[in-house]
Design a protein around this motif. Structure first.
Motif, PDB file in Angstrom:
ATOM      1  N   GLU A   1      29.816  71.638 123.061  1.00 35.16           N
ATOM      2  CA  GLU A   1      28.393  71.329 123.148  1.00 35.16           C
ATOM      3  C   GLU A   1      28.014  70.276 122.109  1.00 35.16           C
ATOM      4  N   LEU A   2      28.537  70.467 120.901  1.00 35.40           N
ATOM      5  CA  LEU A   2      28.258  69.536 119.807  1.00 35.40           C
ATOM      6  C   LEU A   2      28.803  68.146 120.124  1.00 35.40           C
ATOM      7  N   SER A   3      29.977  68.090 120.728  1.00 34.48           N
ATOM      8  CA  SER A   3      30.563  66.772 121.013  1.00 34.48           C
ATOM      9  C   SER A   3      29.802  66.088 122.147  1.00 34.48           C
ATOM     10  N   ARG A   4      29.297  66.873 123.116  1.00 37.43           N
ATOM     11  CA  ARG A   4      28.495  66.283 124.199  1.00 37.43           C
ATOM     12  C   ARG A   4      27.205  65.715 123.645  1.00 37.43           C
ATOM     13  N   GLN A   5      26.649  66.456 122.679  1.00 31.42           N
ATOM     14  CA  GLN A   5      25.385  66.053 122.075  1.00 31.42           C
ATOM     15  C   GLN A   5      25.536  64.747 121.283  1.00 31.42           C
ATOM     16  N   GLY A   6      26.729  64.529 120.713  1.00 31.95           N
ATOM     17  CA  GLY A   6      27.004  63.302 119.972  1.00 31.95           C
ATOM     18  C   GLY A   6      26.357  63.302 118.605  1.00 31.95           C
ATOM     19  N   GLY A   7      26.577  62.231 117.850  1.00 37.71           N
ATOM     20  CA  GLY A   7      25.948  62.109 116.540  1.00 37.71           C
ATOM     21  C   GLY A   7      26.831  62.579 115.389  1.00 37.71           C
ATOM     22  N   LEU A   8      27.682  63.553 115.650  1.00 39.28           N
ATOM     23  CA  LEU A   8      28.572  64.042 114.602  1.00 39.28           C
ATOM     24  C   LEU A   8      29.985  64.139 115.163  1.00 39.28           C
ATOM     25  N   PRO A   9      30.850  63.163 114.821  1.00 38.26           N
ATOM     26  CA  PRO A   9      32.213  63.194 115.369  1.00 38.26           C
ATOM     27  C   PRO A   9      33.013  64.378 114.813  1.00 38.26           C
TER      28      PRO A   9
ATOM     29  N   GLY B   1      24.685  78.648 113.082  1.00 42.01           N
ATOM     30  CA  GLY B   1      25.230  78.053 111.869  1.00 42.01           C
ATOM     31  C   GLY B   1      25.037  76.547 111.853  1.00 42.01           C
ATOM     32  N   LEU B   2      25.195  75.945 113.025  1.00 41.04           N
ATOM     33  CA  LEU B   2      25.002  74.500 113.140  1.00 41.04           C
ATOM     34  C   LEU B   2      23.567  74.134 112.790  1.00 41.04           C
ATOM     35  N   ASP B   3      22.616  74.847 113.432  1.00 39.03           N
ATOM     36  CA  ASP B   3      21.198  74.525 113.247  1.00 39.03           C
ATOM     37  C   ASP B   3      20.748  74.784 111.825  1.00 39.03           C
ATOM     38  N   LYS B   4      21.247  75.881 111.245  1.00 45.30           N
ATOM     39  CA  LYS B   4      20.738  76.288 109.932  1.00 45.30           C
ATOM     40  C   LYS B   4      21.377  75.523 108.792  1.00 45.30           C
ATOM     41  N   LYS B   5      22.710  75.384 108.849  1.00 42.45           N
ATOM     42  CA  LYS B   5      23.403  74.828 107.689  1.00 42.45           C
ATOM     43  C   LYS B   5      23.849  73.383 107.907  1.00 42.45           C
ATOM     44  N   ILE B   6      24.502  73.142 109.038  1.00 44.82           N
ATOM     45  CA  ILE B   6      25.192  71.869 109.175  1.00 44.82           C
ATOM     46  C   ILE B   6      24.247  70.717 109.510  1.00 44.82           C
ATOM     47  N   PHE B   7      23.372  70.909 110.505  1.00 40.90           N
ATOM     48  CA  PHE B   7      22.488  69.795 110.887  1.00 40.90           C
ATOM     49  C   PHE B   7      21.586  69.302 109.751  1.00 40.90           C
ATOM     50  N   PRO B   8      20.940  70.227 108.988  1.00 44.67           N
ATOM     51  CA  PRO B   8      20.119  69.726 107.874  1.00 44.67           C
ATOM     52  C   PRO B   8      20.943  68.891 106.887  1.00 44.67           C
ATOM     53  N   LEU B   9      22.173  69.358 106.609  1.00 50.91           N
ATOM     54  CA  LEU B   9      23.039  68.626 105.686  1.00 50.91           C
ATOM     55  C   LEU B   9      23.418  67.258 106.255  1.00 50.91           C
TER      56      LEU B   9
END
Lengths: 174, 153
Positions: A84-92, A160-168
């Protein structure tokens, strides 16, 4: 009155300690590598063993480094989130196939989908040791200067993605 | 003829008797050093086992790593630094002395001193209270009378 207050105070402090202790996860070993440069490696690619990849090649990018293996059950659990994250793009996402048969890893990617830009193969686990890997899956967030900013042990989740990784990531991509 | 074949077949296992077990390491001194060091290190996967005693895959890899580093001439201290740089102080069964671990190292002694102080204060207070609560003249007379009477009132 004071007679009761002292034991009560001790009791409350003790309960406080125990409550915090309950919430700590002993499986989560804090990584000393946060804020340190990502350890170097030069490993063959799963897609083409003749080619190699090193973290130095990814300077200037914020990227996710996901350590996985075909034999690891909780890696399947996070696979959908990674896709899902790879489809969304933005973070390789770059993968490291840890102590695994490359053919098995390729089979998993063929059948479940491939979220990785590239996957490197760490056959003997030496690169894994340098990253302090002790339980796959593990995920590292590495910034433009090659510094490790965050480490997650265990499967990656949407939350975890929404809370920790994306803000960072937002902060680091500025 | 048939009997002979059977007899020969029975003798066959004798020819494949087990050889002596091969030594695990080529260098027993180094192996001893590696084991001594890894007794004090924690296996990260099983957590309550030492690196020396664990059969986990990662523990085997780490033992191999320690072995190789020792063979390359690194001191025990250098090997420990190598491991703590990657896995943190968590791998050490003997935590290092630093501000973060002061409570761990000195906490029990502070607790002991505190408890001893509290006990001393309690005893002191008790003696002074006992001194205060001495008998009045009237009570003393009654005690004397009771004792003289052998306890029979």
């Amino acid at each position: 009155m004071k007679r009761f207050l002292i034991p009560l105070g001790i009791f409350i402090v003790l309960v406080g300690f125990l409550a915090v202790g309950l919430k700590l996860d002993p499986r989560e070993v804090p990584s000393p590598l946060i804020g340190k440069p990502a350890p170097d490696f030069n490993l063959p690619l799963l897609s083409d063993p003749a080619k190699h990849l090193s973290p130095a090649d990814l300077r200037g990018k914020v990227w996710l480094f996901n350590v996985w293996a075909s034999w690891c059950a909780s890696c399947r659990q996070e696979h959908e989130t990674l896709l899902e994250l790879s489809r969304q793009g933005g973070l390789p996402i770059y993968g490291m196939d840890y102590k695994d048969q490359p053919a098995d890893a390729q089979t998993v990617l063929n059948s479940m989908g491939n979220p990785y830009v590239e996957t490197v193969v760490d056959l003997d686990g030496r690169a894994g040791i340098n990253y302090g890997v002790y339980g796959v899956p593990e995920t590292y967030l590495i910034d433009k200067n090659g510094i490790i900013r965050y480490k997650l042990t265990g499967p990656l989740t949407r939350e975890g993605l929404d809370k920790k990784i994306f803000p960072l990531v937002k902060e680091l991509q500025k | 003829m048939r009997l002979l074949t059977i007899l020969l077949a029975l003798l066959l296992p004798l020819s494949v008797m087990a050889g002596e077990a091969k030594p695990v390491a080529e260098d027993p001194v180094l192996e001893q050093r590696m084991i001594a060091l890894s007794e004090d290190l924690r296996c990260l996967v099983c957590q309550n086992e030492s690196l020396a005693g664990s059969r986990a895959d990662l523990a085997q890899d780490l033992r191999q790593e320690i072995r190789e580093q020792m063979r390359a001439g690194k001191s025990d201290k250098e090997v420990i630094t190598y491991l703590t740089q990657r896995y943190g102080d968590f791998v050490l069964y003997k935590p290092p002395l630093k501000p973060l671990t002061w409570l761990l190292w000195f906490g029990p002694f502070a607790l002991l001193i505190g408890a001893a102080g509290g006990f001393y204060a309690y005893l002191k207070r008790r003696t002074s209270r006992l001194a205060d609560e001495s008998l009045s003249e009237e009570e003393k007379k009654r005690v004397a009378a009771l004792l003289a009477n052998d306890g029979n009132e």
